[in-house]
Design a protein around this motif. Structure first.
Motif, PDB file in Angstrom:
ATOM      1  N   ARG B  49      21.058 -28.691 -14.674  1.00 26.87           N
ATOM      2  CA  ARG B  49      21.561 -28.673 -13.414  1.00 26.87           C
ATOM      3  C   ARG B  49      21.111 -27.578 -12.753  1.00 26.87           C
ATOM      4  NH1 ARG B  49      26.835 -28.648 -14.203  1.00 26.87           N
ATOM      5  NH2 ARG B  49      27.586 -26.492 -13.840  1.00 26.87           N
ATOM      6  N   GLY B  50      20.404 -27.834 -11.664  1.00 28.07           N
ATOM      7  CA  GLY B  50      19.817 -26.721 -10.813  1.00 28.07           C
ATOM      8  C   GLY B  50      19.139 -27.487  -9.728  1.00 28.07           C
ATOM      9  N   ASP B  51      18.383 -26.420  -8.606  1.00 31.44           N
ATOM     10  CA  ASP B  51      17.720 -26.837  -7.701  1.00 31.44           C
ATOM     11  C   ASP B  51      16.207 -27.201  -8.244  1.00 31.44           C
ATOM     12  OD1 ASP B  51      16.070 -26.879  -5.442  1.00 31.44           O
ATOM     13  OD2 ASP B  51      17.058 -25.525  -4.185  1.00 31.44           O
ATOM     14  N   GLY B  52      15.751 -28.510  -8.270  1.00 35.82           N
ATOM     15  CA  GLY B  52      14.440 -28.550  -8.721  1.00 35.82           C
ATOM     16  C   GLY B  52      13.324 -28.157  -8.014  1.00 35.82           C
ATOM     17  N   THR B  53      13.523 -27.429  -6.689  1.00 40.23           N
ATOM     18  CA  THR B  53      12.504 -26.843  -6.207  1.00 40.23           C
ATOM     19  C   THR B  53      12.502 -25.548  -6.422  1.00 40.23           C
ATOM     20  OG1 THR B  53      13.697 -26.243  -4.094  1.00 40.23           O
ATOM     21  CG2 THR B  53      12.910 -28.649  -4.342  1.00 40.23           C
ATOM     22  N   GLU B  54      13.503 -24.804  -7.337  1.00 38.27           N
ATOM     23  CA  GLU B  54      13.345 -23.415  -7.664  1.00 38.27           C
ATOM     24  C   GLU B  54      12.620 -23.148  -8.658  1.00 38.27           C
ATOM     25  OE1 GLU B  54      15.185 -20.771  -6.458  1.00 38.27           O
ATOM     26  OE2 GLU B  54      16.322 -21.578  -4.615  1.00 38.27           O
ATOM     27  N   THR B  55      11.840 -22.329  -8.732  1.00 40.89           N
ATOM     28  CA  THR B  55      10.970 -21.983 -10.030  1.00 40.89           C
ATOM     29  C   THR B  55      11.589 -21.741 -11.248  1.00 40.89           C
ATOM     30  OG1 THR B  55      10.573 -19.846  -8.980  1.00 40.89           O
ATOM     31  CG2 THR B  55       8.798 -21.210  -9.141  1.00 40.89           C
ATOM     32  N   TRP B  56      12.914 -21.028 -11.171  1.00 38.60           N
ATOM     33  CA  TRP B  56      13.775 -20.937 -12.378  1.00 38.60           C
ATOM     34  C   TRP B  56      13.911 -22.303 -13.315  1.00 38.60           C
ATOM     35  CZ3 TRP B  56      18.265 -23.120 -13.621  1.00 38.60           C
ATOM     36  CH2 TRP B  56      19.150 -23.485 -12.699  1.00 38.60           C
ATOM     37  N   ALA B  57      14.508 -23.289 -12.372  1.00 41.23           N
ATOM     38  CA  ALA B  57      14.623 -24.656 -12.895  1.00 41.23           C
ATOM     39  C   ALA B  57      13.336 -25.031 -13.424  1.00 41.23           C
ATOM     40  CB  ALA B  57      15.174 -25.214 -11.842  1.00 41.23           C
ATOM     41  N   MET B  58      12.463 -25.161 -12.738  1.00 38.37           N
ATOM     42  CA  MET B  58      11.008 -25.533 -13.367  1.00 38.37           C
ATOM     43  C   MET B  58      10.615 -25.012 -14.409  1.00 38.37           C
ATOM     44  SD  MET B  58       8.837 -26.133  -9.746  1.00 38.37           S
ATOM     45  CE  MET B  58       9.347 -27.046  -8.305  1.00 38.37           C
ATOM     46  N   ASN B  59      10.928 -23.920 -14.435  1.00 36.73           N
ATOM     47  CA  ASN B  59      10.359 -22.896 -15.879  1.00 36.73           C
ATOM     48  C   ASN B  59      11.226 -23.534 -17.099  1.00 36.73           C
ATOM     49  OD1 ASN B  59       8.553 -21.502 -14.653  1.00 36.73           O
ATOM     50  ND2 ASN B  59       9.696 -19.807 -14.077  1.00 36.73           N
ATOM     51  N   GLY B  74      16.608 -36.748  -2.151  1.00 38.91           N
ATOM     52  CA  GLY B  74      16.922 -37.479  -0.757  1.00 38.91           C
ATOM     53  C   GLY B  74      16.053 -36.823   0.374  1.00 38.91           C
ATOM     54  N   ASP B  75      15.252 -35.883   0.036  1.00 34.69           N
ATOM     55  CA  ASP B  75      14.556 -34.897   1.132  1.00 34.69           C
ATOM     56  C   ASP B  75      13.254 -34.901   0.897  1.00 34.69           C
ATOM     57  OD1 ASP B  75      16.852 -34.006   2.741  1.00 34.69           O
ATOM     58  OD2 ASP B  75      17.465 -32.730   0.875  1.00 34.69           O
ATOM     59  N   ASP B  76      12.356 -35.320   1.736  1.00 39.51           N
ATOM     60  CA  ASP B  76      11.084 -35.507   1.689  1.00 39.51           C
ATOM     61  C   ASP B  76      10.225 -33.997   1.498  1.00 39.51           C
ATOM     62  OD1 ASP B  76      11.004 -38.043   1.883  1.00 39.51           O
ATOM     63  OD2 ASP B  76      10.227 -38.417   3.832  1.00 39.51           O
ATOM     64  N   GLU B  77      10.742 -32.953   2.214  1.00 42.88           N
ATOM     65  CA  GLU B  77      10.285 -31.889   2.161  1.00 42.88           C
ATOM     66  C   GLU B  77      10.226 -31.098   0.633  1.00 42.88           C
ATOM     67  OE1 GLU B  77      12.531 -32.750   4.236  1.00 42.88           O
ATOM     68  OE2 GLU B  77      14.029 -31.394   4.712  1.00 42.88           O
ATOM     69  N   ASP B  78      11.603 -31.512   0.086  1.00 42.52           N
ATOM     70  CA  ASP B  78      11.649 -31.120  -1.479  1.00 42.52           C
ATOM     71  C   ASP B  78      10.841 -31.746  -2.281  1.00 42.52           C
ATOM     72  OD1 ASP B  78      13.502 -29.312  -0.246  1.00 42.52           O
ATOM     73  OD2 ASP B  78      15.376 -30.556  -1.069  1.00 42.52           O
ATOM     74  N   ASN B  79      10.830 -33.020  -2.038  1.00 42.30           N
ATOM     75  CA  ASN B  79       9.940 -33.970  -3.011  1.00 42.30           C
ATOM     76  C   ASN B  79       8.520 -33.494  -2.877  1.00 42.30           C
ATOM     77  OD1 ASN B  79      12.191 -35.299  -3.569  1.00 42.30           O
ATOM     78  ND2 ASN B  79      11.585 -37.179  -2.186  1.00 42.30           N
ATOM     79  N   LEU B  80       7.914 -32.855  -1.618  1.00 46.92           N
ATOM     80  CA  LEU B  80       6.605 -32.717  -1.474  1.00 46.92           C
ATOM     81  C   LEU B  80       6.333 -31.334  -2.043  1.00 46.92           C
ATOM     82  CD1 LEU B  80       3.898 -32.948   0.131  1.00 46.92           C
ATOM     83  CD2 LEU B  80       4.804 -31.588   1.881  1.00 46.92           C
ATOM     84  N   MET B  81       7.527 -30.296  -2.078  1.00 48.90           N
ATOM     85  CA  MET B  81       7.475 -28.985  -2.516  1.00 48.90           C
ATOM     86  C   MET B  81       7.298 -29.157  -4.276  1.00 48.90           C
ATOM     87  SD  MET B  81       7.411 -25.697  -2.428  1.00 48.90           S
ATOM     88  CE  MET B  81       8.101 -24.798  -0.935  1.00 48.90           C
ATOM     89  N   ILE B  82       7.995 -30.019  -4.613  1.00 50.22           N
ATOM     90  CA  ILE B  82       8.334 -30.228  -6.158  1.00 50.22           C
ATOM     91  C   ILE B  82       6.903 -30.818  -6.671  1.00 50.22           C
ATOM     92  CG2 ILE B  82       9.189 -31.607  -7.906  1.00 50.22           C
ATOM     93  CD1 ILE B  82      11.866 -31.541  -5.967  1.00 50.22           C
ATOM     94  N   SER B  83       6.200 -31.715  -5.793  1.00 47.38           N
ATOM     95  CA  SER B  83       5.046 -32.325  -6.342  1.00 47.38           C
ATOM     96  C   SER B  83       3.894 -31.428  -6.299  1.00 47.38           C
ATOM     97  CB  SER B  83       4.716 -33.511  -5.626  1.00 47.38           C
ATOM     98  OG  SER B  83       5.889 -34.382  -5.270  1.00 47.38           O
ATOM     99  N   GLN B  84       3.915 -30.488  -5.374  1.00 49.23           N
ATOM    100  CA  GLN B  84       2.772 -29.615  -5.110  1.00 49.23           C
ATOM    101  C   GLN B  84       3.052 -28.338  -6.109  1.00 49.23           C
ATOM    102  OE1 GLN B  84       3.154 -28.871  -0.814  1.00 49.23           O
ATOM    103  NE2 GLN B  84       0.907 -29.622  -0.699  1.00 49.23           N
ATOM    104  N   MET B  85       4.179 -27.930  -6.296  1.00 50.47           N
ATOM    105  CA  MET B  85       4.337 -26.831  -7.274  1.00 50.47           C
ATOM    106  C   MET B  85       4.037 -27.239  -8.683  1.00 50.47           C
ATOM    107  SD  MET B  85       5.657 -23.900  -5.983  1.00 50.47           S
ATOM    108  CE  MET B  85       6.784 -23.280  -6.963  1.00 50.47           C
ATOM    109  N   ALA B  86       4.517 -28.638  -8.840  1.00 52.81           N
ATOM    110  CA  ALA B  86       4.031 -29.403 -10.372  1.00 52.81           C
ATOM    111  C   ALA B  86       2.654 -29.208 -10.514  1.00 52.81           C
ATOM    112  CB  ALA B  86       4.785 -30.475 -10.348  1.00 52.81           C
ATOM    113  N   LYS B  87       2.007 -29.873  -9.575  1.00 53.99           N
ATOM    114  CA  LYS B  87       0.288 -29.798  -9.409  1.00 53.99           C
ATOM    115  C   LYS B  87      -0.086 -28.395  -9.685  1.00 53.99           C
ATOM    116  CE  LYS B  87      -1.364 -34.217  -8.499  1.00 53.99           C
ATOM    117  NZ  LYS B  87      -1.982 -34.907  -7.440  1.00 53.99           N
ATOM    118  N   SER B  88       0.103 -27.615  -8.629  1.00 48.73           N
ATOM    119  CA  SER B  88      -0.709 -26.422  -8.461  1.00 48.73           C
ATOM    120  C   SER B  88      -0.326 -25.440  -9.520  1.00 48.73           C
ATOM    121  CB  SER B  88      -0.787 -25.990  -7.079  1.00 48.73           C
ATOM    122  OG  SER B  88       0.379 -25.513  -6.755  1.00 48.73           O
TER     123      SER B  88
END
Lengths: 151, 221, 135
Positions: B49-59, B74-88
């Motif tokens: 449970r967490g905001d998947g665009t936040e780095t603590w959750a990603m870690n 449901g939010d494109d900006e979030d999906n974009l952020m997630i994908s970019q963070m995941a890659k870079s």
């Protein structure tokens, strides 16, 4: 109520000893088998089967202590070390597979945001275990018995 | 493979169910407590449970170990952020992003997210069990892989209704891994019967993209 | 300079007024018309109602002729995406995004295409400095 297979979920706290003492009394009364289980919770950053020497060492110490406590109480106890993402589901599965009819789990006295907090594992067991679950809560820090113990 | 899905709505749920069935290690990150509890109840302890665009959750999710990250909020900006963070930041090789607003598709491509799941308002509405305007829904086109994931409802008068999957003579590069019947997902076997009203999910090469519609609507078999 | 600001919150509104006073041509975008109440009645710039990550809204705001673009909504992800659209789709020469999360800010700064401002880091540094001076 008679028990035949008792699982004690140990976590390395002093309250483990109390839980094992209770379980040992029951075991003597009912000729029940005892099983102490410790679960290493593996972070998602690592694969589930990661071999982490520090947690394994710690787990082995905790299980050895459980064996000693049981010995002092005049019983023997089998031990089991599991590795899982979360302890709760692992304990529930283990209890089911082994035909356990009672789980005893020691919980610390701890507060979160001013409220008593039973902990994720104990509350998972209470909600999901098929068999009986006994909680053995540690004495509160300002309990007189604790002070007496310390003297 | 270790697959992290961000967003535990309907798309995330079915995706997780399907990938788990395939034997993958799956984690779903969902910020809504109720949705997350529903995921646990249905699929077991596979969520965070967490905001998947936040780095603590990603870690915490161990993203750097993930083989694929799929962003389906449901939010494109979030999906974009997630994908970019995941890659870079986490070096994840493959990031797939759901696009809610079709206008954003070329933006995602410009920004280096090649694999996108197009879910326009219409397609979403269809997944939400509305009556489809077209019987075929394109869930996902994996352009680089030359494959597509399709969803369609079996019409009342479909010649395929009442038939076993094996009777449909599907080519090797066309599989039906999931049937949604009365809201429940079924992983079919070759002897599973198709019912009218079933929603079927098919995975196929682009070459056989049109086959699903043919089988369900005007099968010559 | 033609400047587009996305987000008419405290930062967006304050900045819009300041730039307007310096005689820049300011266009400010917000998805909520009430947000424009934050602007001074003397504001001479243009207000555009809409979402800052929608290309059509950005075109309406004149992004094709903009010299600078500032993403200052309350959402980091919206700001990042708006800024990337401005930079990569419309080639706006100067693009600045406000990102609250220091780690996201660091990641986006590393992309090199967009300039970023992180109020969290700036405030924390400033406060530590003030504490240091009083010690």
């Amino acid at each position: 109520m008679k028990y035949s297979n008792i699982l004690i979920a140990v976590s390395g706290l002093d309250v483990d000893d109390e839980a094992i003492l209770i379980a040992s009394d029951l075991a003597k009364r009912d000729r029940a088998k005892l099983l102490a289980v410790y679960v290493i919770e593996v972070e998602r950053a690592m694969p589930l089967d990661a071999e982490q020497s520090v947690p394994i060492q710690r787990a082995e110490q905790i299980l050895a202590r459980a064996q000693n406590s049981a010995k002092r109480a005049g019983t023997t106890i089998e031990t089991d070390l599991l590795q899982s993402r979360a302890a709760g589901p692992a304990l529930v599965d283990e209890a089911r597979e082994r035909g356990v009819d009672l789980i005893i789990v020691g919980v610390p006295f701890r507060k979160r945001l001013e409220n008593f907090y039973v902990g994720a594992t104990a509350s998972y067991l209470l909600k999901n275990a098929a068999c009986r679950v006994w909680l053995c809560r540690q004495a509160a820090p300002d309990d007189k018995n604790v002070r007496a113990d310390k003297k | 493979m270790y697959i992290v899905i961000v967003g535990g709505g309907k798309v995330g749920y079915y995706l997780a169910k399907h990938l788990l069935h395939d034997g993958h290690e799956v984690l779903v990150i969902e910020k809504d407590r109720k949705k997350e509890e529903a995921l646990i109840a249905e699929l077991g302890e596979i969520s965070l449970r967490g905001d998947g665009t936040e780095t603590w959750a990603m870690n915490k999710a161990g993203l750097s170990r993930a083989d694929i990250v799929i962003a389906v909020t449901g939010d494109d900006e979030d999906n974009l952020m997630i994908s970019q963070m995941a890659k870079s930041k986490y070096g994840v090789r493959r990031a797939i992003a759901r696009i809610n607003n079709p206008k954003n598709e070329h933006i995602f491509r410009l920004l280096g997210i090649q694999q996108t799941v197009s879910t326009t308002e219409i397609i979403l509405a269809q997944i939400e069990r509305e009556i489809p305007a077209h019987s075929l829904v394109h869930l996902m086109t994996l352009r680089e892989a030359g494959a597509a994931i399709l969803e369609a409802r079996v019409p009342e008068d479909s010649p395929a209704a009442g038939k076993m999957l094996k009777e449909l003579n599907l080519p090797d590069d066309f599989v039906m891994p999931l049937i949604i019947r009365e809201g429940k997902g079924i992983v079919p076997q070759s002897s599973t019967l198709l019912n009218a009203g079933d929603e079927v999910v098919a995975v196929t090469t682009l070459q056989h993209e049109k086959l699903l519609e043919e089988i369900l609507n005007n099968s010559k078999k | 300079m033609r400047v587009i600001i996305v987000g008419c919150g405290r930062l967006g509104a304050y900045l819009a007024l300041a730039l307007d006073k310096q005689n820049h041509l300011v266009t400010i975008i917000d998805r909520n018309s009430d947000s424009f109440n934050r602007l001074d009645p003397n504001f001479r710039g243009t207000m555009v109602l809409g979402v800052g990550i929608d290309e059509d809204v950005l075109r309406r705001a004149g992004i094709e002729r903009a010299d600078a673009f500032i993403a200052a909504t309350n959402g980091d992800n919206t700001n990042a995406m708006a800024a990337e659209i401005a930079r990569l789709v419309f080639n706006v020469p100067k693009v600045i995004a406000r990102l609250y999360d220091p780690i996201r800010e660091e990641t986006f700064r590393a992309f090199g295409q967009i300039e970023t401002v992180c109020p969290t880091v700036m405030s924390a540094n400033k406060i530590s400095e003030m504490l240091g001076n009083s010690a």
